[in-house]
Every structure is written in C-alpha cells, then in structure tokens.
Design an enzyme around this catalytic site. Structure first.
Site, PDB file in Angstrom:
ATOM      1  N   THR A   1      -2.038   5.618   1.431  1.00 59.92           N
ATOM      2  CA  THR A   1      -3.178   4.700   1.501  1.00 59.92           C
ATOM      3  C   THR A   1      -3.113   3.913   2.797  1.00 59.92           C
ATOM      4  O   THR A   1      -2.042   3.442   3.203  1.00 59.92           O
ATOM      5  CB  THR A   1      -3.182   3.732   0.306  1.00 59.92           C
ATOM      6  OG1 THR A   1      -3.229   4.482  -0.911  1.00 59.92           O
ATOM      7  CG2 THR A   1      -4.382   2.805   0.361  1.00 59.92           C
TER       8      THR A   1
ATOM      9  N   LEU B   1       0.862  -1.166   0.000  1.00 58.82           N
ATOM     10  CA  LEU B   1       0.000   0.000   0.000  1.00 58.82           C
ATOM     11  C   LEU B   1       0.906   1.226   0.000  1.00 58.82           C
ATOM     12  O   LEU B   1       1.886   1.266   0.766  1.00 58.82           O
ATOM     13  CB  LEU B   1      -0.916   0.033   1.221  1.00 58.82           C
ATOM     14  CG  LEU B   1      -2.033  -1.027   1.296  1.00 58.82           C
ATOM     15  CD1 LEU B   1      -2.773  -0.916   2.620  1.00 58.82           C
ATOM     16  CD2 LEU B   1      -3.002  -0.881   0.127  1.00 58.82           C
ATOM     17  N   ASP B   2       0.593   2.206  -0.855  1.00 55.98           N
ATOM     18  CA  ASP B   2       1.450   3.404  -0.852  1.00 55.98           C
ATOM     19  C   ASP B   2       1.294   4.145   0.468  1.00 55.98           C
ATOM     20  O   ASP B   2       0.359   3.897   1.238  1.00 55.98           O
ATOM     21  CB  ASP B   2       1.123   4.299  -2.053  1.00 55.98           C
ATOM     22  CG  ASP B   2      -0.312   4.785  -2.032  1.00 55.98           C
ATOM     23  OD1 ASP B   2      -0.626   5.657  -1.215  1.00 55.98           O
ATOM     24  OD2 ASP B   2      -1.125   4.268  -2.840  1.00 55.98           O
ATOM     25  N   ALA B   3       2.197   5.054   0.731  1.00 52.77           N
ATOM     26  CA  ALA B   3       2.261   5.701   2.040  1.00 52.77           C
ATOM     27  C   ALA B   3       0.963   6.417   2.389  1.00 52.77           C
ATOM     28  O   ALA B   3       0.537   6.441   3.556  1.00 52.77           O
ATOM     29  CB  ALA B   3       3.431   6.679   2.077  1.00 52.77           C
TER      30      ALA B   3
END
Length: 357
Positions: free
Chosen positions: A224, A220-222
């Site tokens: 999200t 998960l990107d930062a």
C-alpha cells in the site's frame, strides 16, 4: 436715719418688725407672703402629682417575664469575622508561604523577563509578521489557554501554552515536527528493518541524524502506498491512531470487477463480518468503471491490519492497487512518492482540533 411719720405729721414709734394693718409696706409684704405660700402649695402638689404618676408607671410597668421575652426578640449584633492566623510550614521556603492560589482557567501571566511575547511567538510559528500579529491580538482573534487575549506584549510559555488563532490551534513549540510522507509501494512502515529492506527510516535518516526523534503514525503495508504522517508529538500520534477519536482515513482502491455502487456500498456501510469481528465503512463511492476493473473511494476510521483489503475482498472485489490519500484534514495532493512535506500551520491546527488537543 429718718423715722417714718404718721399722716398727722407725728413720728411713728412702733417697732419695725410689727406688721401694720394698712400701708404700702404691709401690702407689699403681704403680697410676697401670699405668693410664697402659693408657690409652696404648688410645689407640694407637684411632688404629690409626681409621686402619683410614678406609682401609676410602676403599676403599669411590664413584668420581668415580659421584659425578658421582648429582649429575646432583638436581633443579635453581627460578630466581627476574625481571620485565622496564617499557617506556616517549615518544609517550604519563605517565598512559598501564604501564597494565594492561582485562579483556575485562563492563562497565568508571566513576570517580565520570563517566557516570550505573544506576537513574537506567533511570528516564529509562521502565523504572521509581528505587526500583523499585534493587529490580530487587538481584534480579539487570538486566545491563550482558552481565554481571548487583547493585551499587547503578553508573555507566555511556548512549552505549555495552548494558542489558537481564529479558533485553530497554533503549534508554538519549536521542537515539534509534523511531516507528511508519500510512502512508495514496496517500502516497509518501520524506522529500521532487520532484513535490509527499504523502510521509512531510510527516508528520514538525515533528520534523525540531526537529532529529531520521529515516529510514524500508524502503518501502511508494503504493497500500500500513499500518505503516512511522521511526528515527535506522542499525544497527537496516539489519538490519531485510536479508533475512539474517529479520525477518518480515505483510500483510493483499484479493484477487480465492475462494482455495483448501490449494492456493494450498502453492504459495506451496514457492516461485514470478518474473522476478527464486524467492520464497516463510513462512506463508499465508485469513481470509475472499465476493462473489468473499478476505481472506488473508501472512507473509514478503523485502523485494523489490512482492513480495506479484507473488506473489499469480502464483497467479491479483491484489491489490485491501494493508495491512502487523506488522514483527517491532511491531504496527499500531488506529492511525489518517496518525498517529505512539512505540514502547514492550518493542517497542524486542524489535526489537533480533530483529536481535541
């Protein structure tokens, strides 16, 4: 010795060997001679008749060719099957010589003293108590390596056996770990960060220090937040991330603008052209509208980088906040950000089932 007498009383002086013309003795001998002659004639006739019949049989006997043909029509006698001698190999120890191959399919029964009893394995896996596990086995609800087991006390190898209860797989290997993490916003989906930023590895540091080797399933990107799975089962992690298994992932996104559910949903389901190729969603639904923003639910099985953000941005609704709520059958629920939760038995079984393990 008495001398036979004539009728007139005078003695008969004739020789005894002579045959009288009349008298009892002559009649008896004549009868015997006649019978002997008849028997001789009958014997000669029988010999002549036998010779005649032999001649007839000889004339009616089949030729050698016919006899050979008739003999050729007879079915040959079945030959006894002789088993070949066992092959011995000097490269194998004696206990491995002439061993029958194990039947394919089903569980290989372990000898006494090896493995663990099935009901004990089920109890350790948290399925039920030993007594309740025995009842499940008796009811035919438990299968091992694809075969239903009704035998009590069956010993299995927990490291390799595939056990299912009511069709759902039960993970019986003690060393396997399956954990759900609610990743907070701003944290990196890495086990360590060279820049010193907070990361997932910081949350599971105690488990890693205790000897557990964990890795996260996907990223998960930062910006999200939400559900992230961690495990030490490499096969499961690989299949969950591979798009060919089509494990769905559900996101709740707060986007800018009021979304037209029908128009935007149709476009996203049909596919949107992105810089790295077309992409589409499995399901799309608008949940809330108000104050120039919309809350939408997006379900898809692709795992490309920033895929949800890029899709929504392409249809004119940039993402303000993004939370992942589901990975296949596993739900985030009311789990607080930054906390860990060990997956339940049903969740683990459904995860394995989703990727055909």
């Amino acid at each position: 010795m008495n001398t036979p007498a004539r009728r007139d009383g005078t003695p008969d002086r004739r020789k005894r060997g002579a045959q009288p013309e009349r008298g009892g003795a002559s009649r008896g001998s004549s009868s015997r001679d006649a019978r002997s002659a008849q028997r001789g004639i009958a014997a000669r006739g029988a010999q002549q008749g036998g010779a005649g019949r032999s001649a007839q049989r000889g004339s009616a006997a089949p030729s050698p060719q016919r006899h050979t043909a008739a003999a050729g029509k007879k079915k040959p006698k079945p030959q006894r099957q002789v088993a070949p001698p066992p092959l011995l190999s000097n490269a194998k120890p004696a206990r491995h010589q002439n061993v029958e191959p194990a039947p394919s399919g089903g569980h290989t029964k372990l000898p006494w003293g090896e493995g663990e009893r099935l009901q004990k394995v089920l109890a350790k896996a948290g399925v039920a108590s030993r007594r309740a596990a025995e009842e499940m086995i008796a009811q035919g609800r438990v299968e091992v390596d694809g075969m239903i087991v009704r035998e009590q006390g069956l010993r299995i190898d927990p490291q390799h056996a595939v056990v299912r209860v009511d069709g759902t797989r039960v993970v019986v290997r003690e060393e396997l770990v399956h954990v759900a993490l609610n990743k907070p916003k701003g944290w990196q989906s890495t086990m360590s960060d060279d820049l010193g930023r907070p990361c997932v590895g910081d949350i599971v540091a105690e488990r890693i220090a205790a000897g557990q080797r964990l890795f996260h399933v996907g990223r998960l990107d930062a910006d999200t937040e939400g559900l992230l799975l961690l495990t030490n089962d490499g096969d499961l992690a690989h299949r969950l991330m591979h798009p060919s298994y089509e494990v769905s992932k559900t996101y709740l996104a707060t986007v800018q603008g009021e979304v037209n559910n029908r128009a935007v949903g149709k476009r996203l389901r049909e596919g949107v052209e992105l810089e790295d190729g077309p992409a589409k969603v499995d399901r799309f639904q608008v949940l809330e509208l108000g104050e120039g923003r919309s809350l939408v639910k997006v379900v898809l099985h692709e795992g490309r980088k920033h895929i949800v953000r890029r899709l929504l941005d392409a249809v004119g609704h940039p993402v303000v906040r993004l939370v992942r709520t589901h990975i296949g059958p596993v739900a985030l629920g009311d789990q607080r950000p930054g906390t860990l939760r060990v997956l339940g038995r049903d969740e683990i079984g459904k995860l394995y089932e989703a990727v055909s393990l």
